[in-house]
Structures are given as C-alpha cells and as structure tokens.
Motif scaffolding. Structure first.
Motif: not given
Length: 401
Positions: A47-48, A230-231, A234, A237
């Motif tokens: 995820k990064t 980032g919410r 993510q 993603k």
C-alpha cells in the motif's frame, strides 16, 4: 555436475553498473518481483511506495508516472488504470455502496451516465442528474443518501462551462465527496484542488490520459489523483487492488515520453481551435459556436473567472448548424472533410469531427437544449490552421449545394 547453459542463461550473474542517467527513465516490466529473503517478503507493504511487491501494485516505472501526474494536477497521490472510463468506475466503486446515491451533471461524459444506469443500478446505487449550469439545482438535490457528486468542465460535447466553485461548495459543506472529470483541463487550464487560490477544490480528479498526456491517439489509460491526508487515496487503492486494475508498461513508457511536451501541445491545440472556432462563428451556416473561451458561449464568464482572462482551454469545440440544414446535409459536410477525420476521442495530432444528436444526449427535464440544429464537435489537431480552415470551407460549400 555443471549447470546446463539454459539455467545459466536464466540465472546469469551479471548486473549492470548503477547510476545510469539519461533523458528518459528506465522501463521496468514485471509481474513477479524478487525479495532478498522471507523476512523482506513478509515485511513489504504493497500500500506504500517504499518498496515493491507485485507488478499490479507498482514498479519504478508506474510510480514515476504516478508521481509526475500527481504533480501536474496539484495532487499528492495518483493511481493508474486502463482507461478514463476505468478511472470513473474505480471512483464509483470505491465510494458507493448499496443504498447510496450519486449525482451527475446532465452534461457529463456519456459512459459515466451509462455506468450509473447499468452496473451501479444493478448494485442498488441510485443516481440523479442535475443542471450543471444551475448550482441551486445541485444543492437542492443533495440528500442524506448522496455520497458522491460528479463535476465536469467543460461539459461533454456541448462544452458549457459550469461555476465549479459554486457547485463544489454545498457538497463540501455537507461532507459529500466531489470528483471532477478533468480531462479537458488536463491539469493545465486550472488547479482542480485549489479553485482561484482559495484552497478549496474537488476531492478527486480523474483524467483520461488517452487524450493530451498521450498526445498520439495510440494509448488507452486513465488516472485518479487526490490531495487529501490519505483517507480517500487508501480507499481508492484498496478498490484498485481488489478489482485487479493494471496498465501495460509499454503504454506507461509512451506516456512518460510524451508528458514533458503536454503544455506546448495543449497551447498549440488551444490556439488553433480558437482561431477556427471564431472563423466558423462568422459563417452564416453556423447558428452558434460552443467554446468556453469565446465570448457568448455558455459559461464563458465561469471559464474566465476560473482560468483567467488569458487562460487556457482545450483544443475542442462544437458548433450548432443553422436549422435550415438537415441532419443529412450536416452528415454530408462531415463526410466531405479531407483533413478532419471521423473518429472519437481528442488530443492527438490528427483533427477529428463527430456529428451528434443532442436530443439523445440530454435530459429535457434537467437542462433544455435551446437549439434545433445539428451539433458537430471538432477536435483540432496539429495541422496547419490555414489548411484546416480551407478544408472546412470546401466542405461547407459542398454541403450547401
């Protein structure tokens, strides 16, 4: 026992020296990614962008394109998908569930409406259309079930330019996610995340990279850019992973090669389109020119307020023919063009033309289209403007015979 040559071929120990520098980044084509050991494999987080796990989750090549696109649009995070419509679909499936509602402008890209009428409806997600040129209509249609609102500037085919800040404001006040189809603006005409330097904009920007970022009419790809904490990224993603979206690395290479020239090409398309639009506006065959940067076009003042008096605009525009010309005559005009080719999409080097029946594209209960004549959309390529103008002139004369 010595290893066989084929084994040595596959496991050859040679590693090229590091720190190779060239104008274009290296292209890493991979599905499988190697790990140094089991501990490294178990510690890696897909995820990064601090490492690599599998081709679908990114390679140095896709990460590079994502970072450049995020920078172009003023965002912080970017995801790549196989097309602009795939980008729209990903946003819908990331943020909507059964019982939710999505609002779309009546002037939205047609396949976005088709998605709402098809797959979203099948999953129990409802939608309503609003008049993009009436912020009050949008505000009135927001409900507790509304979880996503789409914006588009300029409107698809009819090119009206809405008041984006006024449309986004009530959504922001209600905590409703806003997503903008920013393909027309291309990250150049205006900042989707910061309207007029106010610090306020949309939550998500989607872009059909097929158009101006590619510039060649030969790549299908889309992007989703965010600039939140980032919410949202993510959530996107995770859906991206679960749906298995991936892009071809050869296409990514093409985008990386063409992206540096996007501003130059966008400006050239813009200048040529304005010149031809104004010329067509002087012809008595044309009832109206639809181009946001030309005075008198619907939403021109909104474009001027957002993009500036000397701002940029894409190289596409539409015209409405005088109603004395039948749709068959307008079709003959399109068929008579030599340099403008019949074809969908835009943003490439070859000029394109498509006639449309607006009655099939617009809901009369949402936004009534005032013209009775046939509409034709032009995408202006990179040919010499004088040659394109001559092509239009000869076909207009042939149509009238």
């Amino acid at each position: 026992m010595a290893r066989q040559p084929i084994t040595d071929l596959i496991h050859h120990p040679y590693v090229p020296p590091p720190k190779f520098a060239a104008p274009q980044p290296g292209i890493y084509k991979a599905s499988t990614v190697f790990f140094a050991d089991v501990a490294a494999m178990r510690a890696r987080d897909w995820k990064t962008k601090v490492g690599y796990t599998y081709g679908l989750h990114g390679t140095p090549t896709t990460f590079t394109l994502e970072e450049r696109l995020a920078s172009l649009e003023g965002g912080t995070q970017c995801l790549l998908v196989p097309s602009g419509l795939a980008a729209i679909s990903l946003v819908a499936f990331a943020f909507l569930k059964t019982g939710d509602e999505v609002l779309l402008p009546d002037s939205a890209y047609g396949p976005n409406k088709a998605l709402a009428n098809g797959e979203l409806a099948n999953f129990g997600i409802t939608h309503r259309l609003y008049d993009a040129m009436n912020p009050g209509d949008l505000a009135a249609k927001l409900s507790p079930r509304t979880k996503l609102v789409w914006l588009e500037a300029a409107g698809s085919v009819t090119m009206e330019f809405p008041d984006l800040p006024a449309l986004a404001a009530p959504c922001r006040a209600r905590g409703v996610i806003t997503a903008l189809d920013n393909t027309w603006g291309a990250g150049l005409a205006f900042d989707p995340f910061d309207f007029n330097g106010t610090g306020a904009g949309v939550d998500v920007s989607v872009h059909a990279l097929t158009k101006y970022p590619s510039g060649g009419g030969d790549v299908l790809m889309g992007s989703i850019v965010t600039r939140d904490d980032g919410r949202l990224h993510q959530a996107l993603k995770l859906t991206h992973m679960r749906m298995g979206w991936g892009v071809g690395l050869g296409d990514v290479e093409t985008l990386l090669r063409s992206l540096p020239s996007i501003a130059i090409r966008y400006a050239a398309h813009d200048a040529a389109a304005r010149e031809l639009a104004r010329w067509l506006g002087s012809r008595d065959e044309i009832a109206q020119v639809l181009h946001p940067a030309i005075e008198g076009s619907p939403g021109h003042d909104n474009w001027r307020a957002l993009c500036g008096a000397n701002g940029q605009a894409a190289g596409i525009f539409s015209v409405v023919f005088d109603e004395r010309f039948s749709s068959e005559q307008v079709d003959r005009f399109c068929d008579g063009l030599k340099l403008f080719r019949l074809g969908y999409s835009w943003g490439g080097p070859v000029s394109l033309v498509v006639p449309y029946d607006i009655g099939l594209m617009r809901d009369p209960n949402v936004a009534r289209w005032p013209h009775k004549g046939t509409l034709v959309r032009f995408s202006v390529g990179l040919e010499a403007v004088a040659d394109l103008r001559a092509d239009l002139a000869q076909s207009l004369e042939g149509m009238a015979r």
